[in-house]
Design an enzyme around this catalytic site. Structure first.
Site, PDB file in Angstrom:
ATOM      1  N   HIS A 242       0.798  -1.241   0.000  1.00  0.00           N
ATOM      2  CA  HIS A 242       0.000   0.000   0.000  1.00  0.00           C
ATOM      3  C   HIS A 242       0.829   1.289   0.000  1.00  0.00           C
ATOM      4  O   HIS A 242       0.724   2.116   0.895  1.00  0.00           O
ATOM      5  CB  HIS A 242      -1.018   0.014   1.139  1.00  0.00           C
ATOM      6  N   ASP A 315      -6.340  -4.384   0.615  1.00  0.00           N
ATOM      7  CA  ASP A 315      -6.108  -4.202   2.051  1.00  0.00           C
ATOM      8  C   ASP A 315      -7.447  -4.252   2.792  1.00  0.00           C
ATOM      9  O   ASP A 315      -7.709  -3.453   3.693  1.00  0.00           O
ATOM     10  CB  ASP A 315      -5.371  -2.890   2.330  1.00  0.00           C
TER      11      ASP A 315
END
Length: 474
Positions: A242, A315
């Site tokens: 991320h 995520d």
């Protein structure tokens, strides 16, 4: 069951897909249109592609099943078009291969035998990411003796394919030992490229407006530079999770130009949103790393366009409504994303003209499979084309793949479908999304695992049953 008139994702050619039956016990059918009586489906205008693969998912099972569990989480994944997901190790207890559950099993053992123990077949396959350190405490590297027997090639259905302490970066104290373990067993380190002790949202004008402590970009870039140096010095495969800042993308870009073994992912929310969206969505847009500035959002889009970003991961991080109601200061970090990821990315990346739809499939399917070493369906592994009495090639699928060939996992998409996000209709237990009420373009219509339909929202108007065929011929 035959799906007629699909468009192949890469060639653009029309194909017909033949499945062994309309549905089985694992089918999630949002429309009620599927049954064993289904003979044909008009799939014209829909796209057939390899099922999506998500290398970064939290299903909270075991330990926090009030937020999500294996059944609801995999149902959400199927509804989002995923055929394979990678489970992160921040379970309770942690997935370090040593910590024991109340029944004496490790989390790895629990997840490996989940379907057998519960007498069910989940609609989506999953692999495991082992904790980099014992109990993810960052003090001592996990012991390969506790988990190396679960690597691919040992006969497990859900092998360990990566190593991470996701939720926090691998600590400086353990980095060398963790890297040595990764190299010995040829695993990538999936590092949460951020470390901070304080703060709730991105440091900037929005944090000042909200009166909250800000998190600077350096919390991310410092870990990225450290991990790149590790890859250069030791040859360890490093995958940065991320990435969200302009400086982070620049560092990865330069590392790749030097030929280092570094890859990275970003998430749909960093492409579609920035910290200004906190003013509208509040804690539903609170995550770690935080939504960054508009300039960082633009840098993320550019990094996807120029190939710096290797893949897109959700995520997916479920939390309860009560937790998120605590507000920006006290609510936990994280949002869910499995059921909106394709549509958000299709709208932000493809409909904007930034990348092609083919490239989106590469980012959301082929590249994550490559990272995990699990090639569920690469183009050369498509089922054999067989002639039929139409102008279309025909793809025949079966429950059991040919010897030596991977299972067939596919997704059927409508890149033009417009829909409004309604979290109350999610298959996930959680509702913590910043996209509630958003009008999106692009939707998953069906998901196929191992050659069998496991999810469908194909409308009844497209379905032709055997009963209708009999009525027409009587």
């Amino acid at each position: 069951m035959r799906l007629l008139g699909l468009t192949d994702w890469r060639s653009g050619r029309p194909v017909d897909l033949v499945l062994p039956q309309a549905a089985d016990s694992a089918l999630i059918d949002e429309t009620g249109a599927m049954s064993a009586e289904v003979d044909q489906i008009d799939a014209s205008g829909l796209v057939l592609a390899p099922a999506l693969v998500d290398p970064h998912v939290h299903l909270r099972d075991p330990g926090q099943t009030d937020k999500e569990d294996m059944v609801t989480g995999t149902a959400a994944a199927a509804a989002g078009g995923y055929g394979l997901i990678l489970l992160m190790p921040n379970t309770r207890p942690s997935m370090d291969g040593r910590a024991r559950m109340a029944d004496g099993r490790t989390v790895i053992d629990y997840l490996e035998s989940y379907e057998r123990d519960h007498g069910l077949r989940l609609p989506v396959d999953y692999a495991l990411c082992v904790a980099a350190t014992l109990d993810r405490a960052g003090r001592q590297a996990s012991n390969p003796d506790d988990w190396s027997g679960h690597l691919p090639g040992h006969g497990w259905d859900h092998p360990v394919v990566a190593i991470s302490d996701d939720g926090s970066a691998v600590t400086d104290q353990t980095l060398e030992d963790v890297a040595a373990n990764a190299r010995e067993f040829d695993l990538p380190i999936l590092d949460h490229c951020e470390h901070h002790e304080h703060g709730q949202v991105n440091l900037g004008a929005v944090s000042r407006q909200l009166g909250l402590e800000g998190i600077p970009a350096s919390t991310e870039t410092a870990i990225i530079h450290r991990d790149i140096e590790l890859a250069e010095r030791t040859g360890t495969r490093v995958h940065l999770q991320h990435v969200s800042t302009a400086g982070g993308f620049d560092a990865v870009r330069r590392a790749k130009a030097r030929g280092l073994s570094v890859t990275c992912e970003t998430a749909p929310h960093y492409l579609a949103l920035c910290d200004e969206d906190l003013l509208r969505s509040g804690s539903m847009a609170k995550m770690n790393p935080p939504l960054r500035s508009r300039a960082d959002q633009q840098a993320a889009l550019e990094a996807v366009a120029d190939g710096t970003v290797d893949m897109i991961a959700t995520d997916h991080a479920p939390h309860t409504t009560a937790e998120k109601a605590l507000g920006l200061k006290d609510a936990p970090n994280g949002i869910i994303g499995l059921e909106t990821a394709y549509a958000v990315c299709n709208q932000v990346l493809v409909k904007s003209g930034l990348i092609s739809h083919d490239r989106l499939i590469e980012l959301m399917s082929l590249a994550p499979a490559e990272l995990m070493g699990m090639h569920r369906l690469l183009p050369e592994n498509l089922p054999s084309h067989k002639a039929n009495n139409t102008d279309h090639p025909r793809l025949e699928s079966d429950q059991h793949s040919d010897a030596g060939q991977p299972p067939v996992d596919l997704v059927i998409m409508d890149p033009e479908a417009r829909w409004k996000v309604d979290p109350s209709r999610f298959h996930s237990k959680a509702r913590n999304t910043p996209f509630a009420g958003a009008e999106l373009t692009g939707r998953v219509m069906a998901t196929i695992r191992d050659g069998r339909l496991v999810f469908s929202r194909l409308p009844a108007s497209r379905v032709i049953t055997r009963e209708r065929i009999r009525a027409w011929t009587d």
